[in-house]
Design a protein around this motif. Sequence first.
Motif, PDB file in Angstrom:
ATOM      1  N   ARG A 195       0.803  -1.440  -0.130  1.00 25.18           N
ATOM      2  CA  ARG A 195       0.402   0.025   0.355  1.00 25.18           C
ATOM      3  C   ARG A 195       0.853   1.697   0.146  1.00 25.18           C
ATOM      4  NH1 ARG A 195      -5.179  -0.951   0.543  1.00 25.18           N
ATOM      5  NH2 ARG A 195      -5.585  -2.872   1.664  1.00 25.18           N
ATOM      6  N   ARG A 196       1.847   1.016   1.154  1.00 28.49           N
ATOM      7  CA  ARG A 196       2.666   2.620   1.095  1.00 28.49           C
ATOM      8  C   ARG A 196       3.866   2.738  -0.148  1.00 28.49           C
ATOM      9  NH1 ARG A 196       7.894   3.413   1.427  1.00 28.49           N
ATOM     10  NH2 ARG A 196       7.865   1.087   1.979  1.00 28.49           N
ATOM     11  N   LEU A 232      -0.061   2.665  -3.776  1.00 23.14           N
ATOM     12  CA  LEU A 232      -0.520   2.869  -3.668  1.00 23.14           C
ATOM     13  C   LEU A 232      -0.536   5.050  -3.368  1.00 23.14           C
ATOM     14  CD1 LEU A 232      -3.240   0.457  -2.150  1.00 23.14           C
ATOM     15  CD2 LEU A 232      -3.096   1.317  -4.580  1.00 23.14           C
ATOM     16  N   HIS A 233       0.061   4.776  -2.119  1.00 19.22           N
ATOM     17  CA  HIS A 233       0.698   5.977  -1.500  1.00 19.22           C
ATOM     18  C   HIS A 233       1.639   6.860  -2.590  1.00 19.22           C
ATOM     19  CE1 HIS A 233      -1.269   6.041   2.450  1.00 19.22           C
ATOM     20  NE2 HIS A 233      -1.166   4.913   1.659  1.00 19.22           N
ATOM     21  N   ARG A 249      -8.079   4.743  -1.845  1.00 20.04           N
ATOM     22  CA  ARG A 249      -6.818   4.866  -2.570  1.00 20.04           C
ATOM     23  C   ARG A 249      -6.590   3.665  -3.151  1.00 20.04           C
ATOM     24  NH1 ARG A 249      -2.619   8.367  -1.252  1.00 20.04           N
ATOM     25  NH2 ARG A 249      -3.036   9.241   1.410  1.00 20.04           N
TER      26      ARG A 249
END
Length: 528
Positions: A241-242, A245-246, A275
Amino acid sequence: MARFNTRATTARTTSPVASTGVLAPTHEGGRGHLRDARSELFLLAVANFVSQQSFYESGADRDDRFATLVRGLAVEDPEWTAGLLGWLRGEGGLRTASLVGAAEYVKARLDAGAADGPANRAVIASVLLRPDEPGELLGYWTSRYGRNVPKPVKRGIADAVRRLYSGRALLKYDTASKGYRFGDILNLVHAAPDPAKPWQGELFRYALDRRHHPDTAVPPPGNSVLSAHRALMALPVKERRRAVLHAPDGAERLAAAGLTWEALAGWLQGPMDKRAWEAVIPSMGPMALVRNLRNFDAAGVSDEVAARVAAKISDPEVVAASRQFPFRYLAAHRHAPSLRWSYPLERALGHSLANVPALGGRTLILVDRSGSMWAPLSDRSRLNRADAAAIFGTALAVRADDADLVQFGSHSAPVAYRTEESVLKVLARFGDLGGTRTTEAVRRHYRGHDRVLIVTDEQSAHHRDGGPTEQIPAQVPVYTWNLAGYRTGHGPSGTAHRHVFGGLTDAAFRMVPLLEAGRSADWPWQRG
């Protein structure tokens, strides 16, 4: 004195769906008219979702009738039948019926030892237009006829494999849920790589490794999609995710790796939050977007992203390219969770009906809202033929110069509309009207119109004054849109200003102006 060469003389036009002159009762006991085998198969094919029950026929009965008609015509009229099957999958947009039809076509011709007409191999290849369809056809064939797959079927599938298999196709469709993986298909049909695609040999080897040695399979280094996908899969789950998606380029990385929205949740091993959706939305196709509107709202996607989704799904060129039936947009509109999707879906529905003809003069449009029309279009659909008929009938009315729009069942009534209104607003004024008294509706509402259009399943009830089309003067055209494909029709067709069409497709829409211009209409794949 001139008898024939007068200004009032009009050409005698014909249309392809033709009755035989043989009478048989409709399912409601009315006087029905049998059609020739080609007409019966065409109407059934364009209305048949395969293995789906209709009001009067079980799914098994419809499938048996479809297969029997295909097998007979494959031997008797192979050129026409091959044309139908290719058109069904292409312009007709009917995937399953065309795959089943192609398999039955080849089986019948092999059993009969037939050698004339289009090659079996070419017919198989003509209906395989998406990378998962070679496996679908093999699944149908082996479930029905066993694992001994004839050479023409193998060769047709091999032709499609060379045309369709790519890195993105592999990632999207070669999943563990499939009975036939890409590697299985390659083993079975022995497809040689396309000489024009030098990368395809390595791709085929990787597909085989993925199937038989998944733990050690390594994608070809020259394939950017597979390499990007491998890099994403190598990321530790806790960092995904980090890291993606970020990241500012997260959406681009997902697109470059061919990671679909269906696969993203599995890759994240967690929920599809705001996100996640916002990262994958840019690479989603229009119908994937339409199907996920509720998920977007549940995740709370931003208004900016929602505006981009709305613009894409309502773009007229996108709608035309997607070739979706109008009722897909109706279903989405009915189940969209928020008002921000209502107008885009309304516009998309209007664009999907863009090729409905604009008729001059006075037109009577009769929409069947009887009980048999309320059966779902398929076991997976919440929509029905009654609403499909109402959508089409309304679209015809709002585009016509002067139209009377009428709903009918056990009784009939006008439906109010304004030409500037959307189809969806008018649809809310239709009801459930019980039995199928088509003749009574025609007798009550015909008032010297220039033409009559009836959108129906044709299963009219008995009437002492005869069938619906008999109520109209012989020189006035009557067009029936058949939405169910049952064996008997409610009137004769094919000539003498009596015509039947099947399916809500552009091909059917084009026929009315053609016939009224004094030109005979042919099957949609045979037009000049």
